[in-house]
Design a protein around this motif. Structure first.
Motif, PDB file in Angstrom:
ATOM      1  N   VAL A 153       9.384  -2.378   5.310  1.00 35.52           N
ATOM      2  CA  VAL A 153      10.215  -3.593   4.810  1.00 35.52           C
ATOM      3  C   VAL A 153      10.033  -5.204   5.288  1.00 35.52           C
ATOM      4  CG1 VAL A 153      11.732  -4.532   3.782  1.00 35.52           C
ATOM      5  CG2 VAL A 153      11.735  -1.993   3.664  1.00 35.52           C
ATOM      6  N   GLU A 154       8.726  -6.485   5.210  1.00 35.91           N
ATOM      7  CA  GLU A 154       8.876  -7.258   6.023  1.00 35.91           C
ATOM      8  C   GLU A 154       9.471  -8.419   5.332  1.00 35.91           C
ATOM      9  OE1 GLU A 154       4.840  -6.937   6.938  1.00 35.91           O
ATOM     10  OE2 GLU A 154       4.738  -5.347   8.495  1.00 35.91           O
ATOM     11  N   ARG A 187      -2.802   0.740  -4.295  1.00 40.50           N
ATOM     12  CA  ARG A 187      -3.047  -1.008  -3.007  1.00 40.50           C
ATOM     13  C   ARG A 187      -2.695  -2.255  -4.441  1.00 40.50           C
ATOM     14  NH1 ARG A 187      -5.977  -0.599   1.545  1.00 40.50           N
ATOM     15  NH2 ARG A 187      -6.610   1.653   1.539  1.00 40.50           N
ATOM     16  N   GLY A 188      -1.851  -2.453  -4.410  1.00 40.71           N
ATOM     17  CA  GLY A 188      -1.362  -3.610  -4.855  1.00 40.71           C
ATOM     18  C   GLY A 188       0.392  -3.809  -5.867  1.00 40.71           C
ATOM     19  N   VAL A 195       0.828  -1.189   0.080  1.00 45.07           N
ATOM     20  CA  VAL A 195       0.146   0.355   0.042  1.00 45.07           C
ATOM     21  C   VAL A 195       0.773   0.679  -0.156  1.00 45.07           C
ATOM     22  CG1 VAL A 195      -1.643   1.650   1.177  1.00 45.07           C
ATOM     23  CG2 VAL A 195      -2.063  -1.157   1.290  1.00 45.07           C
ATOM     24  N   LEU A 196       0.375   2.239  -1.347  1.00 45.61           N
ATOM     25  CA  LEU A 196       1.327   3.480  -0.719  1.00 45.61           C
ATOM     26  C   LEU A 196       0.646   4.248   0.079  1.00 45.61           C
ATOM     27  CD1 LEU A 196       3.589   4.914  -3.425  1.00 45.61           C
ATOM     28  CD2 LEU A 196       1.480   6.343  -2.718  1.00 45.61           C
ATOM     29  N   ILE A 227       4.323   2.259   1.466  1.00 43.52           N
ATOM     30  CA  ILE A 227       5.198   2.930   1.246  1.00 43.52           C
ATOM     31  C   ILE A 227       4.626   4.715   1.558  1.00 43.52           C
ATOM     32  CG2 ILE A 227       6.323   4.531  -0.346  1.00 43.52           C
ATOM     33  CD1 ILE A 227       7.032   1.984  -2.632  1.00 43.52           C
ATOM     34  N   ASP A 228       4.935   5.254   2.435  1.00 45.17           N
ATOM     35  CA  ASP A 228       4.856   6.501   3.216  1.00 45.17           C
ATOM     36  C   ASP A 228       4.945   8.055   2.282  1.00 45.17           C
ATOM     37  OD1 ASP A 228       2.937   8.437   4.079  1.00 45.17           O
ATOM     38  OD2 ASP A 228       3.792   8.019   5.914  1.00 45.17           O
ATOM     39  N   ILE A 229       4.251   8.721   1.788  1.00 45.11           N
ATOM     40  CA  ILE A 229       5.275   9.422   0.995  1.00 45.11           C
ATOM     41  C   ILE A 229       5.107  10.364   1.457  1.00 45.11           C
ATOM     42  CG2 ILE A 229       5.375  11.197  -1.193  1.00 45.11           C
ATOM     43  CD1 ILE A 229       5.165   8.244  -3.002  1.00 45.11           C
TER      44      ILE A 229
END
Length: 289
Positions: free
Chosen positions: A262-263, A215-216, A198-199, A270-272
């Motif tokens: 990261v997992e 998403r995706g 998810v971004l 991703i958080d912008i």
């Protein structure tokens, strides 16, 4: 060769180093070149006959010019940068981007957050090995005080706290993400993304001036490729709030941050961040080995 030509030739020998000092002090190649040219004008006026150590004299002059410029910025620090295409100087943007990449975008971001005195002390001592007694003279401080300024700056540059156990793997993923985005390698980029990634981008980060959620892996990958080519020139890896991430900093000013979750070796989030209020709360440091 007459005396004036000899002086000009000697100055040109020192120009690359002086440019390096000025660029790290100012974060703008156009301003750095202006500072170096001003140093030449001052040298030309003096004639240089009474200068025992030309390299030290020129470094001092350039540092003073840069320090004055940095102090003059303090009153307008809150002025926003009008997009990544704005030019903060007269230098070639491609050359500026290449130099920023060679110096390290994250380093330029952290240096921009330091006080003028801290920036001067760190750049001159840690990057160019200028003794603290000379730095203290420049700042009208004792060598011990100059040392303390550099120490505070060094802590900001390196960041604080203990790295997570998987810090090395996160760093590898961030470097690979940045390389794939810059190179337009969609397949390599998607391989780094969790299928359910998810971004989230805040209102200032996207092209529509509103919050954005993707998403995706396919959708996030397409978005990253589209933005990567336009923003890659002034992007670089960094520690973002203690974890590997990416910063976008045209002309040394922080403009946008990508924070990764990261997992199991894949990017799941991703958080912008681009809103000025949020950017002020982000801690950036240099991403070491």
């Amino acid at each position: 060769m007459d005396e004036r030509d000899r002086l000009a030739a000697e100055f040109e020998q020192h120009r690359p180093r002086l440019r390096g000092v000025a660029y790290r002090m100012l974060g703008s190649l156009g301003e750095a070149d202006d500072a170096v040219q001003e140093a030449w004008l001052r040298l030309n006026r003096t004639g240089g006959e009474d200068i025992d150590n030309l390299a030290a004299w020129l470094t001092t002059v350039v540092a003073r010019i840069c320090l004055n410029l940095l102090r003059s910025r303090e009153n307008r620090r809150e002025e926003p940068l009008d997009g990544v295409d704005g030019n903060a100087g007269s230098a070639d943007p491609a050359e500026e981007a290449a130099l920023a990449d060679s110096v390290g975008v994250a380093l330029l971001v952290v240096l921009d957050l330091l006080s003028p005195a801290e920036r001067l002390a760190f750049v001159l001592h840690d990057l160019f090995a200028v003794p603290f007694d000379e730095i203290g003279t420049l700042l009208d401080k004792t060598p011990a005080a100059a040392r303390q300024l550099a120490s505070r700056a060094r802590r900001r540059v390196k960041g604080a706290g203990t790295a997570p156990a998987d810090h090395g793997r996160r760093r590898e993923v961030v470097h690979a993400f940045l390389a794939a985005s810059r190179g337009g390698d969609f397949g390599a980029l998607v391989s780094l993304l969790d299928p359910n990634v998810v971004l989230r981008a805040d209102a200032e980060a996207g092209p529509t001036r509103g919050p954005l959620v993707l998403r995706g892996a396919l959708q996030v990958g397409k978005g990253a490729i589209a933005a990567g080519s336009a923003r890659a020139a002034f992007s670089g890896p960094a520690l973002v709030n203690g974890s590997p991430g990416v910063v976008l900093a045209p002309y040394g000013r922080l403009f946008l941050v990508l924070s990764f979750t990261v997992e199991n070796g894949l990017i799941t989030g991703i958080d912008i961040i681009a809103e000025p209020e949020r950017l002020r709360e982000v801690e950036v440091a240099v991403l070491g080995d």
